[in-house]
Design a protein around this motif. Structure first.
Motif, PDB file in Angstrom:
ATOM      1  N   ALA A  60     -22.990  -2.099  -1.133  1.00 50.70           N
ATOM      2  CA  ALA A  60     -23.027  -1.222   0.034  1.00 50.70           C
ATOM      3  C   ALA A  60     -23.723  -1.939   1.177  1.00 50.70           C
ATOM      4  N   GLU A  61     -23.558  -1.415   2.384  1.00 46.72           N
ATOM      5  CA  GLU A  61     -24.177  -2.040   3.546  1.00 46.72           C
ATOM      6  C   GLU A  61     -25.683  -1.835   3.579  1.00 46.72           C
ATOM      7  N   PHE A  62     -26.149  -0.753   2.953  1.00 44.90           N
ATOM      8  CA  PHE A  62     -27.585  -0.493   2.860  1.00 44.90           C
ATOM      9  C   PHE A  62     -27.904   0.024   1.461  1.00 44.90           C
ATOM     10  N   THR A  63     -29.090  -0.291   0.973  1.00 41.99           N
ATOM     11  CA  THR A  63     -29.542   0.236  -0.298  1.00 41.99           C
ATOM     12  C   THR A  63     -31.046   0.447  -0.244  1.00 41.99           C
ATOM     13  N   VAL A  64     -31.566   1.215  -1.186  1.00 38.24           N
ATOM     14  CA  VAL A  64     -33.012   1.412  -1.284  1.00 38.24           C
ATOM     15  C   VAL A  64     -33.503   0.859  -2.616  1.00 38.24           C
ATOM     16  N   ALA A  65     -34.767   0.451  -2.628  1.00 40.59           N
ATOM     17  CA  ALA A  65     -35.392  -0.059  -3.851  1.00 40.59           C
ATOM     18  C   ALA A  65     -36.879   0.218  -3.789  1.00 40.59           C
ATOM     19  N   THR A  66     -37.484   0.458  -4.955  1.00 41.28           N
ATOM     20  CA  THR A  66     -38.931   0.639  -4.979  1.00 41.28           C
ATOM     21  C   THR A  66     -39.601  -0.699  -4.660  1.00 41.28           C
ATOM     22  N   GLU A  67     -40.756  -0.639  -4.035  1.00 41.65           N
ATOM     23  CA  GLU A  67     -41.463  -1.848  -3.614  1.00 41.65           C
ATOM     24  C   GLU A  67     -41.734  -2.784  -4.789  1.00 41.65           C
ATOM     25  N   LYS A  68     -41.922  -2.225  -5.995  1.00 44.08           N
ATOM     26  CA  LYS A  68     -42.321  -3.041  -7.141  1.00 44.08           C
ATOM     27  C   LYS A  68     -41.220  -3.958  -7.653  1.00 44.08           C
ATOM     28  N   VAL A  69     -39.983  -3.793  -7.162  1.00 45.24           N
ATOM     29  CA  VAL A  69     -38.900  -4.680  -7.609  1.00 45.24           C
ATOM     30  C   VAL A  69     -38.391  -5.578  -6.485  1.00 45.24           C
ATOM     31  N   VAL A  70     -39.025  -5.531  -5.324  1.00 46.86           N
ATOM     32  CA  VAL A  70     -38.567  -6.283  -4.150  1.00 46.86           C
ATOM     33  C   VAL A  70     -39.484  -7.479  -3.908  1.00 46.86           C
ATOM     34  N   ALA A  71     -38.882  -8.652  -3.709  1.00 50.29           N
ATOM     35  CA  ALA A  71     -39.657  -9.875  -3.464  1.00 50.29           C
ATOM     36  C   ALA A  71     -39.046 -10.649  -2.306  1.00 50.29           C
ATOM     37  N   ARG A  72     -39.843 -11.525  -1.711  1.00 49.69           N
ATOM     38  CA  ARG A  72     -39.335 -12.376  -0.628  1.00 49.69           C
ATOM     39  C   ARG A  72     -38.237 -13.295  -1.154  1.00 49.69           C
ATOM     40  N   LYS A  73     -37.195 -13.420  -0.385  1.00 48.13           N
ATOM     41  CA  LYS A  73     -36.063 -14.269  -0.740  1.00 48.13           C
ATOM     42  C   LYS A  73     -36.478 -15.739  -0.732  1.00 48.13           C
ATOM     43  N   PRO A  74     -35.974 -16.547  -1.672  1.00 43.91           N
ATOM     44  CA  PRO A  74     -36.235 -17.986  -1.603  1.00 43.91           C
ATOM     45  C   PRO A  74     -35.772 -18.555  -0.265  1.00 43.91           C
ATOM     46  N   ALA A  75     -36.637 -19.318   0.387  1.00 38.64           N
ATOM     47  CA  ALA A  75     -36.336 -19.833   1.723  1.00 38.64           C
ATOM     48  C   ALA A  75     -35.187 -20.826   1.710  1.00 38.64           C
ATOM     49  N   THR A  76     -34.970 -21.468   0.567  1.00 38.04           N
ATOM     50  CA  THR A  76     -33.950 -22.514   0.486  1.00 38.04           C
ATOM     51  C   THR A  76     -32.556 -21.974   0.184  1.00 38.04           C
TER      52      THR A  76
ATOM     53  N   ILE B 188     -39.710 -16.990  -9.928  1.00 39.18           N
ATOM     54  CA  ILE B 188     -38.398 -17.632  -9.806  1.00 39.18           C
ATOM     55  C   ILE B 188     -38.231 -18.248  -8.422  1.00 39.18           C
ATOM     56  N   ARG B 189     -38.712 -17.557  -7.389  1.00 41.80           N
ATOM     57  CA  ARG B 189     -38.619 -18.104  -6.027  1.00 41.80           C
ATOM     58  C   ARG B 189     -39.336 -19.451  -5.937  1.00 41.80           C
ATOM     59  N   GLU B 190     -40.513 -19.554  -6.529  1.00 43.60           N
ATOM     60  CA  GLU B 190     -41.251 -20.817  -6.491  1.00 43.60           C
ATOM     61  C   GLU B 190     -40.487 -21.931  -7.196  1.00 43.60           C
ATOM     62  N   LEU B 191     -39.850 -21.609  -8.315  1.00 40.93           N
ATOM     63  CA  LEU B 191     -39.060 -22.611  -9.038  1.00 40.93           C
ATOM     64  C   LEU B 191     -37.832 -23.036  -8.228  1.00 40.93           C
ATOM     65  N   ILE B 192     -37.223 -22.073  -7.545  1.00 40.88           N
ATOM     66  CA  ILE B 192     -36.050 -22.385  -6.720  1.00 40.88           C
ATOM     67  C   ILE B 192     -36.447 -23.225  -5.507  1.00 40.88           C
ATOM     68  N   ASP B 193     -37.486 -22.821  -4.817  1.00 40.07           N
ATOM     69  CA  ASP B 193     -37.888 -23.538  -3.603  1.00 40.07           C
ATOM     70  C   ASP B 193     -38.472 -24.914  -3.908  1.00 40.07           C
ATOM     71  N   SER B 194     -38.869 -25.143  -5.175  1.00 42.17           N
ATOM     72  CA  SER B 194     -39.323 -26.479  -5.575  1.00 42.17           C
ATOM     73  C   SER B 194     -38.198 -27.289  -6.212  1.00 42.17           C
ATOM     74  N   ALA B 195     -36.968 -26.774  -6.103  1.00 42.14           N
ATOM     75  CA  ALA B 195     -35.746 -27.468  -6.558  1.00 42.14           C
ATOM     76  C   ALA B 195     -35.681 -27.663  -8.066  1.00 42.14           C
ATOM     77  N   LYS B 196     -36.382 -26.829  -8.833  1.00 43.74           N
ATOM     78  CA  LYS B 196     -36.302 -26.909 -10.282  1.00 43.74           C
ATOM     79  C   LYS B 196     -35.194 -26.029 -10.853  1.00 43.74           C
ATOM     80  N   VAL B 197     -34.790 -25.032 -10.076  1.00 43.75           N
ATOM     81  CA  VAL B 197     -33.755 -24.086 -10.494  1.00 43.75           C
ATOM     82  C   VAL B 197     -32.865 -23.800  -9.297  1.00 43.75           C
TER      83      VAL B 197
END
Length: 331
Positions: free
Chosen positions: A102-118, A280-289
């Motif tokens: 969908a174009e918009f969705t809702v989620a509880t704060e406890k399952v939302v994290a910053r997107k990997p920058a890379t 997981i974001r840290e592993l992705i942004d460090s190019a391990k995953v």
């Protein structure tokens, strides 16, 4: 807003691309403008209402929540009064309860994290369920240690492609089980060894592993145990099974066998977690995953994406691009 909804259980033909009211976030929720989503086995199973036992939770005759989709990546556009960790304009990714197609969705704060920058939004949207399942399976269920020998059965799929990379990041020796056409993909993910299931049976090779991460469920528990070390761990994370109970019969059998064995037979039920998405974001942004995307569909063709998922052995993940040219979405 535009969304993919389902009014009755069934195949991809039951999915509708239509207009629905925008969701409104509660006090502990955030409203996300979804840039991309992705397809998971959970979407396929819930679309069909299988195993039938899940209908007790998701709706007996039809899905209780009409909008489909679980993985999301996008931008926060509003937050509830109790939200403290996430702010408007944050680029995020999450496993939502339902409604990411969908174009918009809702989620509880406890399952939302910053997107990997890379990552792009499409890449980020393929991460939450698959990578979290892989992480929790390896770290929590298997307690994977450096130099452990691990076999991933189903290494080229969504969860499997993350499991191979995470296991390597943890310092394990990885054997990937996949088809002939996916052997090079598995090696590219970092697998030390590849077994082609079309010509070899990993349970009959005589080699043993400290951990088997079973994402397919195509071998008996006794066969899998034969390929484990005497104190090895079998992690079960497959939806395989009958239409009534699905994997529950296999899980119950594993639980019963585990009482009398030095080997650990551990069913995995992964849970959404912003904390794990941060790992997981840290592993992705460090190019391990890195996520692997086989193809991307526009939101309006989500039914085709689900058909693709169900009829073909997907390599990695299928992404859904929300802003697809058919609908520009709200400004």
């Amino acid at each position: 807003m535009k969304a993919i909804i389902q009014r009755a259980y069934g195949g991809p033909e039951t999915l509708e691309y239509t207009d629905v009211p925008m969701p409104v976030p509660r006090a502990d929720e955030v409203l996300i403008r979804v840039h991309a989503a992705s397809v998971n086995a959970a979407d396929w199973l819930l679309m069909h209402g299988e195993p039938y036992l899940v209908r007790l939770a998701f709706g007996l005759r039809a899905p209780r929540i009409a909008v489909r989709g679980r993985d999301a990546a996008g931008v926060v556009v509003a937050v509830g009064s109790a939200v403290r960790r996430v702010a408007v304009n944050d680029e995020v990714y999450a496993e939502v309860n339902a409604g990411s197609f969908a174009e918009f969705t809702v989620a509880t704060e406890k399952v939302v994290a910053r997107k990997p920058a890379t990552l792009t939004f499409e890449q980020a949207a393929t991460v939450p369920i698959a990578a979290t399942t892989a992480l929790q399976g390896l770290r929590d269920a298997a307690n994977l240690q450096p130099r452990d020998r691990i076999l991933v059965n189903g290494a080229s799929g969504g969860v499997g492609s993350f499991a191979v990379q995470l296991a390597k990041a943890f310092g394990a020796e990885v054997t990937a089980v996949c088809s002939t056409r996916n052997a090079e993909l598995a090696r590219g993910l970092g697998a030390d060894h590849v077994i082609d299931y079309t010509s070899e049976d990993f349970t009959a090779k005589g080699r043993q592993y400290e951990v088997i991460f079973d994402l397919i469920g195509n071998r008996s528990l006794s066969d899998c145990r034969r390929a484990l070390t005497p104190r090895g761990t079998l992690v079960l994370s497959s939806a395989a099974g009958g239409r009534l109970l699905g994997p529950i019969g296999r899980i119950l059998a594993a639980s019963a066998l585990g009482v009398y064995s030095r080997q650990s037979l551990r069913p995995l039920v992964a849970s959404a977690s912003a904390t794990d998405l941060d790992v997981i974001r840290e592993l992705i942004d460090s190019a391990k995953v890195a996520p692997r995307i086989e193809t991307t569909y526009p939101l309006s063709r989500t039914a085709d994406a689900l058909h693709h998922f169900g009829e073909e052995h997907t390599r990695g993940k299928i992404a859904i691009s929300i802003w697809d040219g058919v609908t520009a979405g709200p400004g």
